[in-house]
Design a protein around this motif. Sequence first.
Motif, PDB file in Angstrom:
ATOM      1  N   GLU A 156      27.748 -24.359 -14.421  1.00  0.00           N
ATOM      2  CA  GLU A 156      27.568 -25.463 -15.377  1.00  0.00           C
ATOM      3  C   GLU A 156      26.105 -25.908 -15.460  1.00  0.00           C
ATOM      4  N   ALA A 189      28.020 -32.249 -21.382  1.00  0.00           N
ATOM      5  CA  ALA A 189      27.648 -33.383 -20.528  1.00  0.00           C
ATOM      6  C   ALA A 189      27.350 -34.610 -21.370  1.00  0.00           C
ATOM      7  N   ALA A 215      26.298 -25.386 -26.341  1.00  0.00           N
ATOM      8  CA  ALA A 215      26.588 -25.255 -24.904  1.00  0.00           C
ATOM      9  C   ALA A 215      25.288 -25.139 -24.115  1.00  0.00           C
ATOM     10  N   GLU A 216      24.328 -24.352 -24.648  1.00  0.00           N
ATOM     11  CA  GLU A 216      23.056 -24.178 -23.940  1.00  0.00           C
ATOM     12  C   GLU A 216      22.295 -25.495 -23.813  1.00  0.00           C
ATOM     13  N   GLY A 268      14.254 -15.864 -20.737  1.00  0.00           N
ATOM     14  CA  GLY A 268      14.885 -14.895 -19.829  1.00  0.00           C
ATOM     15  C   GLY A 268      14.634 -15.200 -18.372  1.00  0.00           C
ATOM     16  N   GLY A 302      23.706 -28.280 -23.337  1.00  0.00           N
ATOM     17  CA  GLY A 302      24.450 -29.164 -22.441  1.00  0.00           C
ATOM     18  C   GLY A 302      25.145 -30.304 -23.160  1.00  0.00           C
ATOM     19  N   ARG A 314      16.372 -20.062 -22.327  1.00  0.00           N
ATOM     20  CA  ARG A 314      16.389 -19.493 -23.675  1.00  0.00           C
ATOM     21  C   ARG A 314      15.412 -20.181 -24.617  1.00  0.00           C
ATOM     22  N   THR A 353      14.543 -17.199 -14.743  1.00  0.00           N
ATOM     23  CA  THR A 353      15.418 -18.060 -13.956  1.00  0.00           C
ATOM     24  C   THR A 353      14.559 -19.053 -13.191  1.00  0.00           C
ATOM     25  N   ARG A 395      17.169 -25.398 -23.771  1.00  0.00           N
ATOM     26  CA  ARG A 395      18.274 -24.438 -23.901  1.00  0.00           C
ATOM     27  C   ARG A 395      18.303 -23.535 -22.674  1.00  0.00           C
ATOM     28  N   VAL A 396      19.302 -23.709 -21.855  1.00  0.00           N
ATOM     29  CA  VAL A 396      19.483 -22.823 -20.695  1.00  0.00           C
ATOM     30  C   VAL A 396      20.969 -22.461 -20.618  1.00  0.00           C
ATOM     31  N   ARG A 397      21.250 -21.346 -19.975  1.00  0.00           N
ATOM     32  CA  ARG A 397      22.658 -20.955 -19.822  1.00  0.00           C
ATOM     33  C   ARG A 397      22.815 -20.125 -18.549  1.00  0.00           C
ATOM     34  N   THR A 417      10.662 -10.967 -16.380  1.00  0.00           N
ATOM     35  CA  THR A 417      10.323 -10.974 -17.801  1.00  0.00           C
ATOM     36  C   THR A 417       8.888 -10.515 -18.117  1.00  0.00           C
ATOM     37  N   SER A 470      23.821 -25.565 -17.684  1.00  0.00           N
ATOM     38  CA  SER A 470      23.364 -26.181 -18.945  1.00  0.00           C
ATOM     39  C   SER A 470      23.626 -27.684 -18.918  1.00  0.00           C
ATOM     40  N   ASP A 471      24.833 -28.051 -18.473  1.00  0.00           N
ATOM     41  CA  ASP A 471      25.186 -29.476 -18.415  1.00  0.00           C
ATOM     42  C   ASP A 471      24.398 -30.191 -17.322  1.00  0.00           C
TER      43      ASP A 471
END
Lengths: 384, 179
Positions: A357, B141, B135-136, A55, B138, A7, A57, A11-13, B82, A359-360
């Motif tokens: 998980e 963690a 959250a994005e 967007g 992290g 993102r 991966t 920033r990833v999700r 994309t 993002s973490d």
Amino acid sequence: MLAMNFRGPRRVRIDQKPMPEIQHPQDAIVRVTRSCICGSDLHLYNGSVPDTRVGMTFGHEVTGVVEEVGQEVEKLKIGDHVLVPFNIACGKCVFCQQELYGNCHESNPEATAVGGIFGYSHTGGGYDGGQAEYVRVPYANIGPTIIPEGMDLDDAVMLTDVVPTGYQAAEMGGIQPGDTVVVFGAGPVGIMAARCAWLFGAGRVIVIDHLEYRLEFVRNYAPCEVYNYKELEDVVVFLKRTTDWMGADVCIDAVGAEATGRAMQTLLGKTLHMVGGAATALHWAINSVKKGGIISIVGVYGPIDTLVPIGNVVNKGLTIRGNQASVKRLLPRLIEHVQNGILDPKALITHRIPLEEVSDAYRMFSAKLDNCIKPVLMPPSARI
Amino acid sequence: MENTVTDMEVKEMEKTAIDPSQIKGWGVDANPENDPTYPMKNRNNGEHAGYSWERPTQQPKSVEVLHSNERPNVSAVFGTSTPPSGLSGLIRRAAFKYSENSYAHWLPLMLADRVGIAEGVLDDLTHGHVPNIFAERGWKAEWKHNRKNLVTRVAVGVVLASVAVAYLRSRKGDSEAKE
């Protein structure tokens, strides 16, 4: 399917994305069983690589089970469990014919300087990567290799990038018996490069980093001498002194664009992105190697200019070698090394993290939390 | 200006091409054993024949694919992730008019990436999704493994923001008093 979704910088999700489809007769669709986060993914994560689109991966270190194949795929069948080299290579172009599988000319329309790489921006060909439940694997007759019976999946996934890159780093060093080899960076590739330097006959292996837990790991794993540059007044002077004031025979840059240690490099390369990365490790390598020595670069840099003391390269008569690892070329030998117990790649894996998980996982790896060396993402189906 | 070789320039190059075998002493010290590229490259000199290999089947173009102007075509296989769109897509299309040798290629791509971030947030919002930035990033963690650092950074951020707000309010108060 579940897939990592970039993102923006840091920033990833995890998101639901459409299933990949066969788009070329030599494509395969693979259900992912292991997918690592690589140190080079951090260049994307931090926004250092141009044309990294929101967007996308990421993920170029993958094992998985073949679920579907295109009509020209002859080497694989549905149900085969494969390890997928990070390079996308056609096997036909003149570069692949010369075993330069990392430099394929038929897998990346966007940039001529690099072949296609899974999940590595549009500068790497615009492919979605394997930090997902499924991934499209082009040229399935060439790259993907059936995992030998009895091989641990954790070893197999490390053979897609970390092991060949570390091995090729040592190979490009042209190490001669007795040589002193200095490896800058104790990340997974640096650790593997230090281990592999012995395979080529090094007489002394030194690793430089600033993270004590990684230095401790490589000290025992390679095994080798380790030094924390933060405890040294001047890393180059130290290396000269410890090599009888000559310098190392071979220096390996296993850090690349995310290096720390020099304020100016960090400002220009990591904060302002005005150059192709913070070339601190390469700078030290050039200045630490002896006259007539060899520099081997496997650390990744961006495509724009990078600040290095090129005048010293000329004046010292250095040879600089670098490339993306040619995984397919090296795999037969490296599989032998793993099967014979010479290399133990899975020992580098410190964290197995659910794909959900992600993002973490990125945060942990990027910020070096919880003594993280190598995180592997586990999709839901691989955890059953 | 677009960074391409014109037909005229190609003709000029052909006119000035020199046959090296006509040069006295050409190749007298050639030593094929002296190949520092081996084993990285299993030299076969195939590139001397140019772009002449039998190409793999061409992947159909199902999405817009930009290609470097340092190659004549789209590679036989390519990624379809994309495709360019929106303002960032316009910038990317402009960037690809310049070669990989040019800042005019890479710097606009970096700009397009930044524009794409804003487009991504807008896209999320228009699809009814409010991105959870924490959250994005992290932060779970960070909270678990580096809590002290996270708390310190948040505290510093709050203090700086408070100081900035207080300063702006005091300036506004001063200007209102002068009026």
